[in-house]
Design a protein around this motif. Structure first.
Motif, PDB file in Angstrom:
ATOM      1  N   UNK A 133     -12.753  24.826 -17.963  1.00  0.00           N
ATOM      2  CA  UNK A 133     -14.219  24.767 -17.899  1.00  0.00           C
ATOM      3  C   UNK A 133     -14.831  25.955 -17.177  1.00  0.00           C
ATOM      4  N   UNK A 143     -22.850  15.230 -16.504  1.00  0.00           N
ATOM      5  CA  UNK A 143     -22.243  15.262 -15.169  1.00  0.00           C
ATOM      6  C   UNK A 143     -22.278  16.683 -14.627  1.00  0.00           C
ATOM      7  N   UNK A 154     -20.477  19.259 -12.603  1.00  0.00           N
ATOM      8  CA  UNK A 154     -19.093  19.446 -12.158  1.00  0.00           C
ATOM      9  C   UNK A 154     -19.050  20.348 -10.917  1.00  0.00           C
ATOM     10  N   UNK A 159     -25.416  16.709  -7.387  1.00  0.00           N
ATOM     11  CA  UNK A 159     -24.355  17.513  -6.756  1.00  0.00           C
ATOM     12  C   UNK A 159     -23.050  17.246  -7.524  1.00  0.00           C
ATOM     13  N   UNK A 160     -21.976  17.898  -7.122  1.00  0.00           N
ATOM     14  CA  UNK A 160     -20.712  17.783  -7.867  1.00  0.00           C
ATOM     15  C   UNK A 160     -20.288  16.322  -8.007  1.00  0.00           C
ATOM     16  N   UNK A 161     -19.988  15.918  -9.209  1.00  0.00           N
ATOM     17  CA  UNK A 161     -19.536  14.558  -9.493  1.00  0.00           C
ATOM     18  C   UNK A 161     -20.665  13.623  -9.886  1.00  0.00           C
ATOM     19  N   UNK A 162     -21.899  13.999  -9.625  1.00  0.00           N
ATOM     20  CA  UNK A 162     -23.020  13.129 -10.016  1.00  0.00           C
ATOM     21  C   UNK A 162     -23.163  13.128 -11.528  1.00  0.00           C
ATOM     22  N   UNK A 163     -23.349  11.935 -12.072  1.00  0.00           N
ATOM     23  CA  UNK A 163     -23.580  11.821 -13.523  1.00  0.00           C
ATOM     24  C   UNK A 163     -24.682  10.825 -13.775  1.00  0.00           C
ATOM     25  N   UNK A 182     -21.028  19.137 -17.680  1.00  0.00           N
ATOM     26  CA  UNK A 182     -20.488  18.612 -18.926  1.00  0.00           C
ATOM     27  C   UNK A 182     -21.535  17.642 -19.479  1.00  0.00           C
TER      28      UNK A 182
END
Lengths: 108, 108
Positions: free
Chosen positions: A8, A57, A59, A77-81, A104
């Motif tokens: 990615x 999301x 990443x 922030x990172x991981x939030x979807x 993503x």
């Protein structure tokens, strides 16, 4: 080798005039995209207004989304979807300026 | 608030006897899952043999996949993603033992 991985964080152009979007996988009715921003955000007054559901999301990086319906702001922030239903007008108000923000998104 | 985010790294049980899988979003013909391993791998001799295409990305951690067709091994690290066509028998040979390995999988 028959089964090839990709990464990615690789293959992103060094210079981006606008958000960079590429398709990682797809089939009729489904597509998976990578979205990369380097401080890019939606143009003033622009709202995404999509026919599909979008699951997205973050990443890497940081961003701020705004939704028109309830004028809510969601800090990502990172991981939030988050799942964005069809016709939920929204915009990217901000992405962090100095480092890449990588998303993503699955449209279905 | 109407539009609610969740975080990929939150809401994971403290103790996992086996791989932890939960569904993040879905619709007929498409589902997005989170998969968490803490050193878990496929049972000896077990091969996943799926009717759907699976696009899978390792978000955090490290793992090793094996594909039966060509007996290939694919080492997966953060950001690596791969598309596994239907009926491509594969297994998770190894995930890192000390830290969590977290995947996003889209079945379609």
């Amino acid at each position: 080798m028959k089964f090839q991985k990709e990464n990615l964080f690789e293959g992103i152009p060094a210079s981006l005039r606008s958000e960079f979007v590429d398709r990682l996988a797809w089939r009729k009715g489904v597509r998976i995209e990578r979205i990369v921003s380097r401080g890019h955000c939606s143009p003033a007054g622009y709202w995404y207004d999509q026919a599909e559901t979008e699951w997205v999301m973050l990443v890497k990086g940081a961003a701020r989304l705004r939704f028109e319906a309830d004028d809510s702001v969601v800090e990502m922030k990172a991981g939030d979807h988050i799942t964005i239903p069809p016709r939920s007008r929204h915009r990217v108000e901000w992405t962090q300026p100095k480092e890449e923000t990588v998303w993503i998104a699955v449209f279905y």
